[in-house]
Structure formats: C-alpha cells, structure tokens
Write an enzyme that holds these catalytic residues in place. Structure first.
Site, PDB file in Angstrom:
ATOM      1  N   ALA A  69      18.168  -4.125  15.239  1.00 56.23           N
ATOM      2  CA  ALA A  69      16.952  -3.641  14.582  1.00 56.23           C
ATOM      3  C   ALA A  69      17.268  -2.895  13.295  1.00 56.23           C
ATOM      4  CB  ALA A  69      16.198  -2.713  15.541  1.00 56.23           C
ATOM      5  N   ARG A  75      12.230 -10.419   3.525  1.00 54.98           N
ATOM      6  CA  ARG A  75      11.221 -11.464   3.361  1.00 54.98           C
ATOM      7  C   ARG A  75       9.793 -10.939   3.565  1.00 54.98           C
ATOM      8  NH1 ARG A  75      14.916 -15.306   7.086  1.00 54.98           N
ATOM      9  NH2 ARG A  75      15.665 -13.235   7.656  1.00 54.98           N
ATOM     10  N   LYS A  82      11.255  -3.383   8.835  1.00 52.30           N
ATOM     11  CA  LYS A  82      10.647  -4.558   9.467  1.00 52.30           C
ATOM     12  C   LYS A  82      10.219  -4.305  10.907  1.00 52.30           C
ATOM     13  CE  LYS A  82      12.095  -9.295  10.262  1.00 52.30           C
ATOM     14  NZ  LYS A  82      13.290 -10.134  10.213  1.00 52.30           N
ATOM     15  N   THR A 140      24.168  -9.971  11.297  1.00 52.32           N
ATOM     16  CA  THR A 140      23.998  -9.778  12.744  1.00 52.32           C
ATOM     17  C   THR A 140      25.339  -9.611  13.463  1.00 52.32           C
ATOM     18  OG1 THR A 140      23.807 -12.201  12.853  1.00 52.32           O
ATOM     19  CG2 THR A 140      21.773 -10.956  12.957  1.00 52.32           C
ATOM     20  N   GLU A 217      23.599 -22.233  10.728  1.00 51.58           N
ATOM     21  CA  GLU A 217      22.433 -21.635  10.071  1.00 51.58           C
ATOM     22  C   GLU A 217      21.774 -22.665   9.152  1.00 51.58           C
ATOM     23  OE1 GLU A 217      21.057 -18.365  10.615  1.00 51.58           O
ATOM     24  OE2 GLU A 217      22.253 -19.017  12.304  1.00 51.58           O
ATOM     25  N   ASN A 290       9.982 -13.287  10.457  1.00 52.94           N
ATOM     26  CA  ASN A 290      10.644 -13.016   9.181  1.00 52.94           C
ATOM     27  C   ASN A 290       9.643 -12.837   8.046  1.00 52.94           C
ATOM     28  OD1 ASN A 290      13.176 -13.142  10.330  1.00 52.94           O
ATOM     29  ND2 ASN A 290      13.374 -15.342   9.991  1.00 52.94           N
ATOM     30  N   ARG A 396     -15.887  11.306  16.700  1.00 55.84           N
ATOM     31  CA  ARG A 396     -14.537  11.663  16.263  1.00 55.84           C
ATOM     32  C   ARG A 396     -13.782  12.352  17.401  1.00 55.84           C
ATOM     33  NH1 ARG A 396     -15.750  15.026  11.303  1.00 55.84           N
ATOM     34  NH2 ARG A 396     -13.518  15.396  11.435  1.00 55.84           N
ATOM     35  N   ASN A 449     -20.362  24.292  10.951  1.00 54.75           N
ATOM     36  CA  ASN A 449     -19.225  24.830  11.718  1.00 54.75           C
ATOM     37  C   ASN A 449     -18.147  25.438  10.839  1.00 54.75           C
ATOM     38  OD1 ASN A 449     -18.650  22.290  10.669  1.00 54.75           O
ATOM     39  ND2 ASN A 449     -17.148  21.816  12.256  1.00 54.75           N
TER      40      ASN A 449
END
Ligand code: UD1
Ligand code: CA
Length: 523
Positions: A69, A75, A82, A140, A217, A290, A396, A449
């Site tokens: 991670a 990209r 990401k 990686t 790849e 990606n 709220r 208030n």
C-alpha cells in the site's frame, strides 16, 4: 483449530511450556484464540505436537499477510494517496484489511506504506494491524524486500494489493489452502479476464498444468503473450524462507526501472523451485483500481451488491443503480428506498420506513415506521419510531427526534431533542434546544443559541405552544404548558401555564392613509 485448542484446553503452566516449545503452532489462521480452560482435549493435542517435532511438514504454518500500500497511484492524478481513495464508502485499503483480518489475526497483518505514510497509517490504525515503511517506492518487489525483518520468522507470507478491494476472505483462504496442500515456493492467484489489458500475464508450463514459468508485465509482453487471458491478480502466497532467500535476485532492468515482485516467479523457477497458479472462483474479486474509471466501476459493483443483499433481506429499493448505500448500513424489512437516496456510514434504519428520493442520511439511527420525505439531510441524528420528516428537513449532528414527532420543510435542527409527538413543521432553526413532548413550534421559530462568543441552551417543556415567527434568546426556558404569542422575542424565562407576548403592541391609526395621501382615495 489445533492452535486454539492448545491454548484453550491446557492449564497456565502447560500453556507456558507449549508456547515456548512450539511457538509456530500457536499462531493459527482463522482461529479465535480463546483462553477458556477445558482440559479434555489436551492430551490429544500434545500427542499431535510431539509428532510434529519429528515431521515438520505437519506443522500448522505461521501465516502473515502483507498488503502492498505504499504506491503513489500516479495514474489517478491525485494529491491523495491511492489506497485512501474510497469505494463503497471506505478507503480501498480498509476493504483489503477487513478481508485479511478475517483470515489471520490483525497482529499478523502488515501494511507496507510509503507515499503519505502517516496519513495512511492514521486512516486505518483502528484496525490494529502492523505497518512497515517502504521509504522509497521502487516497485512491488522492493515493497517485499523491506518486509524481511518483520516477516522472515513466519512460514508463509500471503501478499495482497492495497488497491484491489473486492478480495474476499474466502479467496484468500483458497490461496492459502492451495499453497498449504501443494507446498510450492510461490502460488499466484490468477483469473481469466475477457479483457486482460494492463495486467501481468501468467505463462504456464502448459495450459492444464498448475506450474508457472513466469509472469510477464503488459509493457514487456510480446504480442503473443498479450493474447493470454490469464492474468496475475497481484495476490500471492510465498514460502517465506524461499522468498527472502531469493528476493535480492530481483533486478530493475525493465521499462519502469522498478523491482517487480512478479519476477519472483521466474527466479524461483530457475532455482528449481515450484511456482503454481490457482484460479480465483470469481474473476471480479481481483480487479484493481489503477484509474478513476476502474475505481468507479468497483464502487458500482459494491453498491449494487449491497442493494442486492438488502433486497434479499426484505428491503425494497427502487432503481438501485441510483442509490448509494455504504457497506455497513443496516435496514429492516419492509422498508422502501426510493431512487437517488444516499445512506452512508453506520446508519441503521428500522423496518417499515420509507425514504423518499434525494435524501442523504449519514451515521444516523432511524426507528421503525419513519417517513422521510424527499430531500432531507440527516447527519449523526437519531429519529425515533413513527416520526415524519421533510420534505427538505436538515437534521444536523446531535438531533434527536422523538417518537411520532414531525419535522417539516426548511427546518434545521442541531444538538436538539424534540420530544414525543412534538411538531416543528415549517421554516425553523432549532439549535441547542431541549424540547419536551406534545410541543408545537410555530412556523419561523428561531432559537437564538449564539451570543457571538458562546452557545446557550433553550429549554421548552412539555405541551408548550410557540407562536409563529418567535425568537427565543438563549439561555431561556419556557415552562410546561405555556404559550408564546406569535412574533415574540423571548428573552426571559416563561413560567409554566402562562402566556408570554414579547412584541410591540399593534397600533391602528384609522384614516391615516386617507389623510396622508389623498390621491389614494381614487383607488
Ligand atoms: C501489479 C502486477 C501485475 C498485476 C496487477 C494486478 C507488478 C509488477 N505487477 O501491477 O502483474 O496484474 O498488479 O492488479 O507487481 N506498491 C508498493 N510499493 C511500490 C510499488 C507499488 O507498495 O514500490 C503497491 C501499490 O500501492 C499497489 C500495489 O503495490 O497497492 C500494486 O502496485 P501497482 O503499481 O498498482 O501494480 P500494477 O501496475 O497494478
Ligand atoms: Ca494496481
């Protein structure tokens, strides 16, 4: 179950000894390790353990899950990391961690973080997993190189991608179990995709053989290899010892100048180790994110799956494609969700409710039989059974709407409780107010208030009637059963059962117009 059994069944002294002698055994995937003693099974387990000593292949492997991670996500063209981009209402990484921690305990899960590491760590720290810093993101393969110290003592390392959030615990188990039964050096989870563009392709020894020669790849693939539809999911199980023995053989001599973890397939194979592929039962589970386009596709998949789950549980959702419902939301049976509704966070909705179009409900609890008319915004609020809201109500944080109460159009509430059967039907601001039961708040009422520095509370007791267009200047209290005349500005407490009128007396000057502007007579 063996590890759990050991801890569960032995007395304290035995536990200590077992821990010391067969540490690996105690860390067992899929086991909730309980400490409740129950002696009955101790003997069997000890017998089994002594057998393990002589035959290590029977040991229950210690499994770590590493989640990659650290990448920037170039990209996505985003300033945010990401893995913190959200799908299904949660960061990508949170989904992967949730699946991982269903297979091994959080203490055996390691997220490899790097780009904006602190933000990523903070966002998922609540999960109790470990973090490993990959300072520079050099691919990686490099991500796994930096885990050596933390993970070398495990038997097996399962690698997941922090950007592939659809992975299920069942599929991780399938990968683990396949790896445990065949004992290769590396098992690759693969899938057959109609359009494999962008993914690494799996080159098997032969089509039916689970043995893999290499992963290629996309950028380095030949035209023939690009035609291969079996893709690398980016999820693997490794024999930890062999992974770390060979990982330094990775090179970054490729179009990206990165260390590819995928090259481990060829490296291990050349070292005469076995590398195998196991196919995911559902190819969608391995989809990565990606690009923003891929992220939106996955988000839609998750939303539709959630709607299907709710419909199977008895909820009607019209035009589910238009509804955005987060994964943790709960809705009771016979509730109806109209088109273009968003139900977010940890919202819980009871049964027999109707949520009309364009409402957005976040982190709220809605009781049974509540009607939410169109275009309400409800955030961190609690609405009790039989209440009616909207259209255009804005609840709220800290709003508590009592049983059977009504909140109507253009009414805003904040940190306010509205008691059972009370009504605020039109055009009001009710902030920091405690409103009792059976109260009528006239149109245009405002609780003042804020004095410019601090917030103050307005208390309106049971059965009070507030006339339209009144302003209640807090701190102030209107006693039980009192009446406030329309358009009053209430600055002092009103005793119970009394009438308060806080406005200038009406003056009527008869004939005034005639005297002032005689020309009007003609009209
Ligand atoms: C990777 C695989 C590809 C596979 C695809 C599946 C490689 C070289 N390729 O490609 O074969 O088909 O996944 O989705 O592995 N990361 C780090 N540190 C780094 C680089 C990346 O932690 O230095 C993380 C990223 O944050 C991401 C994951 O590793 O979560 C995968 O990286 P990414 O760049 O998305 O790989 P892909 O190009 O998708
Ligand atoms: Ca990816």
């Amino acid at each position: 179950m063996l590890g759990a059994g050991v801890l569960a069944r032995a007395g304290p002294e035995t536990i200590h000894t077992i821990r010391a002698s067969v540490r690996g055994l105690l860390v067992q995937p899929d086991t909730a390790r309980t400490k409740t003693p129950a002696p009955a099974l101790t003997r069997g387990i000890l017998v089994r353990m002594s057998k393990n000593k002589s035959n290590p292949s029977h040991r229950v492997p210690r499994v770590a899950i590493a989640i990659m991670a650290a990448g920037k996500g170039t990209r996505l063209k985003s300033k945010h990391p990401k893995v913190l981009h959200e799908v299904g209402g949660k960061p990508l990484l949170a989904h992967v961690i949730a699946a991982a921690t269903k297979v091994v305990p959080a203490r055996d899960v390691y997220a490899i973080i790097g780009h904006e590491a602190e933000r990523v760590r903070e966002a998922v720290a609540y999960t109790g997993i470990n973090f490993i810093l990959q300072k520079e993101q050099r691919g990686t393969g490099h991500a796994l190189m930096v885990t050596r110290e933390a993970l070398a003592s495990y038997d097996q390392v399962i690698v997941l991608s922090g950007d592939a959030p659809l992975i299920s615990p069942q599929t991780i188990r399938k990968l683990r179990d396949f790896h445990n039964s065949k004992h290769p050096a590396m098992t690759i989870l693969t899938a057959r995709l109609y359009d494999p563009t962008g993914y690494g392709r799996v080159i098997r020894v032969s089509s039916k053989n689970p043995e893999v020669k290499a992963i290629v790849e996309e950028k380095s693939a030949t035209p023939a290899q690009r035609k291969i539809q079996e893709i690398n999911s980016g999820f693997y199980a490794f024999d930890a010892e062999l992974l770390f023995a060979h990982i330094d053989e990775l090179s970054n001599d490729n179009p990206h100048g990165e260390f590819y973890l995928t090259d481990m397939a060829e490296i291990l194979r050349k070292a005469k180790k076995s590398v195998m592929a196991v196919t995911a039962s559902d190819p969608h589970e391995i989809l990565g994110t990606n690009t923003r386009g891929e992220m939106v596709d996955i988000d839609q998949r998750m939303r539709l799956a959630k709607c299907r789950q709710l419909m199977a549980e008895g909820v009607t959702i019209f035009y589910p494609q238009t509804c955005v419902i987060d994964g943790d939301v709960e809705i009771g049976p016979d509730s109806t969700i109209e088109p273009f509704v968003q139900i977010l966070g940890k919202t819980r909705i009871g049964s027999d409710c109707r949520i009309r179009s364009y409402s957005v409900i976040n982190n709220s609890v809605i009781g049974d039989g509540v009607l939410i008319r169109p275009a309400c915004m409800i955030d961190d609020a609690h609405v009790m059974k039989g209440a009616m809201l909207g259209p255009y109500s804005h609840l709220r944080p800290g709003s508590e709407i009592g049983e059977g109460a009504h909140v109507g159009n253009f009414v805003e509430t904040k940190k306010t409780s509205l008691g059972k059967g009370s009504k605020a039907n039109h055009l009001s601001y009710l902030g920091d107010a405690e409103i009792g039961e059976g109260v009528n708040i006239g149109a245009g009422t405002i609780t003042c208030n804020y004095d410019g520095e601090r917030k103050h509370t307005t208390v309106i007791e049971d059965a009070v009637f507030i006339g339209s267009d009144s302003t209640l200047v807090a701190p102030v209290k209107v006693g039980k059963g009192a009446y406030v005349g329309a358009a009053s500005c209430i600055t002092d407490d009103v005793p119970p059962d009394s009438l308060a009128i806080g406005r200038a007396r009406q003056i009527v000057k008869e004939g005034w117009t005639k005297a002032k502007r005689p020309s009007r007579q003609k009209l």
